[in-house]
Design an enzyme around this catalytic site. Structure first.
Site, PDB file in Angstrom:
ATOM      1  N   GLU A   1      16.102  43.073   1.956  1.00  0.00           N
ATOM      2  CA  GLU A   1      14.965  43.578   1.189  1.00  0.00           C
ATOM      3  C   GLU A   1      14.154  42.476   0.531  1.00  0.00           C
ATOM      4  O   GLU A   1      14.326  42.173  -0.636  1.00  0.00           O
ATOM      5  CB  GLU A   1      15.415  44.613   0.157  1.00  0.00           C
ATOM      6  CG  GLU A   1      16.592  44.233  -0.712  1.00  0.00           C
ATOM      7  CD  GLU A   1      16.995  45.386  -1.642  1.00  0.00           C
ATOM      8  OE1 GLU A   1      16.120  46.001  -2.253  1.00  0.00           O
ATOM      9  OE2 GLU A   1      18.201  45.670  -1.740  1.00  0.00           O
TER      10      GLU A   1
ATOM     11  N   GLU B   1      12.347  47.187   3.018  1.00  0.00           N
ATOM     12  CA  GLU B   1      13.806  47.161   3.180  1.00  0.00           C
ATOM     13  C   GLU B   1      14.271  48.031   4.345  1.00  0.00           C
ATOM     14  O   GLU B   1      13.778  49.143   4.541  1.00  0.00           O
ATOM     15  CB  GLU B   1      14.486  47.657   1.888  1.00  0.00           C
ATOM     16  CG  GLU B   1      16.013  47.682   1.969  1.00  0.00           C
ATOM     17  CD  GLU B   1      16.683  48.076   0.653  1.00  0.00           C
ATOM     18  OE1 GLU B   1      16.051  48.758  -0.163  1.00  0.00           O
ATOM     19  OE2 GLU B   1      17.853  47.693   0.472  1.00  0.00           O
TER      20      GLU B   1
ATOM     21  N   HIS C   1      26.873  47.272  -3.153  1.00  0.00           N
ATOM     22  CA  HIS C   1      26.729  45.814  -3.202  1.00  0.00           C
ATOM     23  C   HIS C   1      28.081  45.141  -3.076  1.00  0.00           C
ATOM     24  O   HIS C   1      28.831  45.082  -4.025  1.00  0.00           O
ATOM     25  CB  HIS C   1      26.089  45.374  -4.525  1.00  0.00           C
ATOM     26  CG  HIS C   1      24.640  45.698  -4.627  1.00  0.00           C
ATOM     27  ND1 HIS C   1      23.648  44.746  -4.566  1.00  0.00           N
ATOM     28  CD2 HIS C   1      23.993  46.874  -4.776  1.00  0.00           C
ATOM     29  CE1 HIS C   1      22.472  45.321  -4.670  1.00  0.00           C
ATOM     30  NE2 HIS C   1      22.647  46.619  -4.806  1.00  0.00           N
TER      31      HIS C   1
ATOM     32  N   ASP D   1      20.041  52.291   3.216  1.00  0.00           N
ATOM     33  CA  ASP D   1      19.201  51.929   2.076  1.00  0.00           C
ATOM     34  C   ASP D   1      17.873  51.430   2.649  1.00  0.00           C
ATOM     35  O   ASP D   1      17.866  50.520   3.483  1.00  0.00           O
ATOM     36  CB  ASP D   1      19.947  50.822   1.308  1.00  0.00           C
ATOM     37  CG  ASP D   1      19.241  50.365   0.038  1.00  0.00           C
ATOM     38  OD1 ASP D   1      18.172  50.886  -0.285  1.00  0.00           O
ATOM     39  OD2 ASP D   1      19.807  49.466  -0.621  1.00  0.00           O
TER      40      ASP D   1
ATOM     41  N   ASP E   1      11.956  53.556  -2.839  1.00  0.00           N
ATOM     42  CA  ASP E   1      13.243  53.028  -2.398  1.00  0.00           C
ATOM     43  C   ASP E   1      14.262  54.166  -2.465  1.00  0.00           C
ATOM     44  O   ASP E   1      14.375  54.832  -3.497  1.00  0.00           O
ATOM     45  CB  ASP E   1      13.651  51.880  -3.336  1.00  0.00           C
ATOM     46  CG  ASP E   1      14.812  51.059  -2.792  1.00  0.00           C
ATOM     47  OD1 ASP E   1      15.582  51.572  -1.959  1.00  0.00           O
ATOM     48  OD2 ASP E   1      14.958  49.894  -3.221  1.00  0.00           O
TER      49      ASP E   1
ATOM     50  N   HIS F   1      21.899  42.965   0.391  1.00  0.00           N
ATOM     51  CA  HIS F   1      23.318  43.102   0.066  1.00  0.00           C
ATOM     52  C   HIS F   1      24.081  43.700   1.235  1.00  0.00           C
ATOM     53  O   HIS F   1      23.512  44.404   2.071  1.00  0.00           O
ATOM     54  CB  HIS F   1      23.480  43.996  -1.158  1.00  0.00           C
ATOM     55  CG  HIS F   1      22.588  45.209  -1.138  1.00  0.00           C
ATOM     56  ND1 HIS F   1      23.024  46.448  -0.776  1.00  0.00           N
ATOM     57  CD2 HIS F   1      21.263  45.358  -1.390  1.00  0.00           C
ATOM     58  CE1 HIS F   1      22.024  47.300  -0.820  1.00  0.00           C
ATOM     59  NE2 HIS F   1      20.926  46.675  -1.185  1.00  0.00           N
TER      60      HIS F   1
HETATM   61 MN    MN Z   1      16.854  49.938  -1.671  1.00  0.00          MN
HETATM   62 MN    MN Z   2      19.039  47.637  -1.322  1.00  0.00          MN
END
Ligand code: MN
Ligand code: MN
Length: 294
Positions: free
Chosen positions: A188, A280, A163, A95, A84, A155
């Site tokens: 995600e 994600e 977030h 992200d 990640d 998010h």
């Molecule tokens: Mn992530």
């Molecule tokens: Mn994330």
């Protein structure tokens, strides 16, 4: 979203995508998790991207927030490895994450999170309720015979903010919040063979500075001045121990904690030690959703 912001999101997304592919190629039996992470982070710097948070590799029942320390000797073998990472350009964040199945016996578990993500991304249009996306994720994962992790969620992103509301749930949480045109959101889904709930377990190695307060000790102040430049975005303990000794790092973290300016992100582990997969992407909400990390 104005054109200039969109361009920065696109650039962050393209770099995050490349870094994730690079990292995926390094995830092999015998490889050191710390070394992979360091190579991935260097790869991002070499592209002139900035790290939105420390690159992480969480194994097996650990769903997220695992980052090795400088002296870690974790070697990959037959684990389920989630990588990640986040890249930002002037605070605009992409992200993205994927799972590699080194066990070679959990392809369905990986498919569950991948297909849930694919279905959810198509729904990232203005006016849709976030709970409807959650419902779709939940159904897709359950149809594969697994549980979505309910207390982890996607998010909304904002400038230097990882977030902000609304969260994008991995189940039907009845949240009536609607997506809006131009929002950047990370979706995600996590699929689990265990509880479908995570708990914090073990020592945190990922942190963020939430506010600034005066500190007296020189090297602690130097460290804090450096961390402030992250605008509140997370950092890793192993970043600090490249420039400071372990004793200094521990001392400084304790000072930040005492001042109540330190946010800690401990590893998040499935409560029943089930195996966990994650997928994600970051997407810009619009009639034709733009997946910037794809
Ligand atoms: Mn992530
Ligand atoms: Mn994330």
């Amino acid at each position: 979203m104005d054109e200039e912001t969109l361009e920065m999101y696109k650039e962050a997304g393209a770099k995050a995508k490349k870094a994730l592919e690079f990292g995926k190629g390094l995830i092999k039996p015998g490889a050191s998790v710390l070394q992979i992470i360091q190579q991935v982070e260097q790869y991002i710097f070499d592209m002139e991207g900035l790290l939105a948070f420390p690159a992480q590799i969480s194994l097996d029942s650990t769903a997220a927030h695992f980052c090795p320390t400088k002296d870690s000797d974790i070697i990959l073998d037959k684990q389920i490895a989630k990588i990640d990472l986040g890249v930002h350009i002037d605070g605009f964040i992409a992200d993205t994450a994927l799972t590699v199945d080194l066990s070679k016996s959990n392809s369905e578990l990986l498919k569950a999170s991948q297909e849930a993500l694919k279905a959810a991304l198509e729904m990232a249009k203005p006016g849709i309720k976030v709970s409807n996306i959650g419902k779709q994720i939940q159904e897709t994962i359950e149809n594969h015979g697994f549980k979505p992790i309910k207390n982890l969620s996607g998010h909304t992103l904002d400038e230097y903010e990882l977030h902000v509301p609304p969260s994008i749930p991995n189940f039907d949480n009845k949240d009536d919040s609607e997506l809006e045109e131009g929002q950047a959101i990370a979706i995600e889904p996590f699929a689990s063979t265990g509880a479908g709930l995570i708990e914090e377990r073990g020592n945190p190695t990922v942190f963020a500075i939430e506010e600034v307060k005066p500190v007296r000790v020189n090297f602690v102040r130097a460290m804090l001045n450096n961390l402030i430049m992250r605008h509140g975005l997370p950092f890793a303990e192993h970043w600090l121990t490249t420039n400071f000794s372990e004793a200094q790092t521990n001392f400084a973290l304790k000072q930040f904690d005492k001042l109540e300016i330190l946010r800690k992100y401990p590893p998040l582990v499935d409560k029943a030690d089930g195996l966990v997969s994650q997928a994600e992407h970051t997407v810009i909400v619009r009639e034709d959703p733009l997946i910037i990390t794809k």
